[in-house]
Design an enzyme around this catalytic site. Structure first.
Site, PDB file in Angstrom:
ATOM      1  N   VAL A  89     -15.406  19.996  58.862  1.00  0.00           N
ATOM      2  CA  VAL A  89     -15.518  21.169  59.721  1.00  0.00           C
ATOM      3  C   VAL A  89     -16.831  21.133  60.517  1.00  0.00           C
ATOM      4  O   VAL A  89     -17.125  22.075  61.254  1.00  0.00           O
ATOM      5  CB  VAL A  89     -15.376  22.472  58.897  1.00  0.00           C
ATOM      6  N   HIS A 105      -8.730  20.850  59.146  1.00  0.00           N
ATOM      7  CA  HIS A 105      -9.176  21.942  58.272  1.00  0.00           C
ATOM      8  C   HIS A 105     -10.038  22.971  59.011  1.00  0.00           C
ATOM      9  O   HIS A 105     -10.786  23.716  58.378  1.00  0.00           O
ATOM     10  CB  HIS A 105      -9.945  21.383  57.062  1.00  0.00           C
TER      11      HIS A 105
HETATM   12  N1  APR Z   1     -20.077   6.809  52.489  1.00  0.00           N
HETATM   13  C1  APR Z   1     -18.758   6.727  52.197  1.00  0.00           C
HETATM   14  N2  APR Z   1     -18.152   7.531  51.313  1.00  0.00           N
HETATM   15  C2  APR Z   1     -18.902   8.451  50.686  1.00  0.00           C
HETATM   16  C3  APR Z   1     -20.293   8.598  50.929  1.00  0.00           C
HETATM   17  C4  APR Z   1     -20.881   7.713  51.874  1.00  0.00           C
HETATM   18  N3  APR Z   1     -22.185   7.765  52.184  1.00  0.00           N
HETATM   19  N4  APR Z   1     -20.760   9.597  50.147  1.00  0.00           N
HETATM   20  C5  APR Z   1     -19.724  10.058  49.447  1.00  0.00           C
HETATM   21  N5  APR Z   1     -18.592   9.365  49.758  1.00  0.00           N
HETATM   22  C6  APR Z   1     -17.230   9.548  49.254  1.00  0.00           C
HETATM   23  C7  APR Z   1     -17.157   9.969  47.808  1.00  0.00           C
HETATM   24  O1  APR Z   1     -17.120   8.815  46.967  1.00  0.00           O
HETATM   25  C8  APR Z   1     -15.848  10.750  47.769  1.00  0.00           C
HETATM   26  O2  APR Z   1     -14.757   9.896  47.477  1.00  0.00           O
HETATM   27  O3  APR Z   1     -16.659  10.593  50.000  1.00  0.00           O
HETATM   28  C9  APR Z   1     -15.709  11.269  49.212  1.00  0.00           C
HETATM   29  C10 APR Z   1     -15.947  12.756  49.361  1.00  0.00           C
HETATM   30  O4  APR Z   1     -14.936  13.451  48.696  1.00  0.00           O
HETATM   31  P1  APR Z   1     -14.858  15.045  48.691  1.00  0.00           P
HETATM   32  O5  APR Z   1     -16.177  15.624  48.361  1.00  0.00           O
HETATM   33  O6  APR Z   1     -13.706  15.417  47.843  1.00  0.00           O
HETATM   34  O7  APR Z   1     -14.566  15.405  50.236  1.00  0.00           O
HETATM   35  P2  APR Z   1     -13.185  15.367  51.022  1.00  0.00           P
HETATM   36  O8  APR Z   1     -12.316  14.276  50.517  1.00  0.00           O
HETATM   37  O9  APR Z   1     -13.506  15.393  52.466  1.00  0.00           O
HETATM   38  O10 APR Z   1     -12.548  16.761  50.605  1.00  0.00           O
HETATM   39  C11 APR Z   1     -11.292  17.106  51.133  1.00  0.00           C
HETATM   40  O11 APR Z   1     -11.408  19.265  50.137  1.00  0.00           O
HETATM   41  O12 APR Z   1     -12.464  21.242  49.522  1.00  0.00           O
HETATM   42  C12 APR Z   1     -11.695  20.622  50.487  1.00  0.00           C
HETATM   43  O13 APR Z   1     -11.404  21.393  52.632  1.00  0.00           O
HETATM   44  C13 APR Z   1     -12.295  20.631  51.865  1.00  0.00           C
HETATM   45  O14 APR Z   1     -11.910  19.064  53.649  1.00  0.00           O
HETATM   46  C14 APR Z   1     -12.263  19.174  52.279  1.00  0.00           C
HETATM   47  C15 APR Z   1     -11.211  18.592  51.361  1.00  0.00           C
END
Ligand code: APR
Length: 231
Positions: A89, A105
């Site tokens: 977002v 989202h």
């Molecule tokens: N480079 C690559 N990947 C990374 C890095 C990085 N520097 N830092 C973290 N990650 C990875 C983590 O290993 C994890 O698998 O990014 C991922 C983040 O996962 P989440 O925190 O679950 O985020 P996301 O998948 O975008 O969440 C999906 O959940 O709560 C809802 O609406 C919200 O859009 C969000 C959705």
């Protein structure tokens, strides 16, 4: 070559935007049910507005990182053949120069009127009940797709997945549907699939290839590689 890229919080992590499910993520400090559901907004609107007002304000302190910039570079080469679908977002893809971005989202820099459903660009706080620019009612909420709500632009996303040759998932844990299911759709429609993520995601095994590392390193390297093969 038609490419669909799905991004998640991990692509913005190196810019300083917190992810959700990592040890320092937003859902470690907050319960999602308390701030990211329509019910939370009904029962404690001030808490929900404060949560998103703080995240909106924090955008002023972050910048796109090499991963966002590499995707913008890829768009300059592929044009309409690249679509970025983001669960994020923040506005870091746009600030990096990407133009074909779907925010499934929602967006922090947008407000949604509960009264007339207008979506308005918004940079200020919403907690002090400003009027809707279209209908004047003081019923603006964050333009964020909360748990239990339907993501934006699903028709366009499904159409792009049907047509793509390559599907790439970057920085997402694969924990939230429908985005988590895009890889299986892409496979069904015949695309090659690649994951670029720091840690294994819940759906890593669905991908033809998974690479592990920070997006700021992996994404520019993958874009370089792709541009060599398509030139
Ligand atoms: N480079 C690559 N990947 C990374 C890095 C990085 N520097 N830092 C973290 N990650 C990875 C983590 O290993 C994890 O698998 O990014 C991922 C983040 O996962 P989440 O925190 O679950 O985020 P996301 O998948 O975008 O969440 C999906 O959940 O709560 C809802 O609406 C919200 O859009 C969000 C959705």
């Amino acid at each position: 070559m038609r490419v669909v890229v799905l991004t998640g919080a991990g692509i913005s992590a190196e810019s300083g935007v917190p992810t959700f499910r990592d040890s320092d993520g937003l859902w470690e400090g907050h319960r999602a049910e308390d701030v990211a559901t329509p019910e939370a907004f009904e029962y404690q609107p001030a808490v929900v507005q404060r949560f998103y007002d703080a995240r909106r304000a924090a955008l002023a302190d972050v910048e796109p990182n090499p991963a966002h910039l590499a995707l913008a570079r890829l768009e300059r080469a592929l044009g309409d053949d690249l679509l970025v679908v983001t669960q994020n977002v923040d506005d870091l893809h746009e600030r990096a120069g990407s133009q074909h971005v779907l925010h499934m989202h929602g967006e922090l820099l947008s407000a949604l009127c509960v009264g007339c459903r207008a979506r308005s660009r918004w940079t200020e706080d919403l907690g002090d009940h400003p009027p809707c620019p279209r209908c004047g009612s003081a019923e603006l909420r964050p333009d964020i797709v909360w748990f239990g709500e339907v993501p934006y632009q699903m028709d366009r996303i499904v159409a792009a997945l049907q047509r793509c040759d390559l599907f790439v998932s970057i920085g997402t844990s694969g924990a939230v549907y429908p985005a988590a299911g895009f890889v299986q759709s892409a496979v069904t429609y015949g695309a090659r699939t690649l994951e670029l993520n720091l840690l294994p995601s819940e759906g890593s095994h669905f991908f033809d290839e998974s690479r592990r590392g920070p997006a700021g390193v992996l994404v520019p390297a993958w874009v370089d590689e792709l541009l060599t093969t398509v030139r």
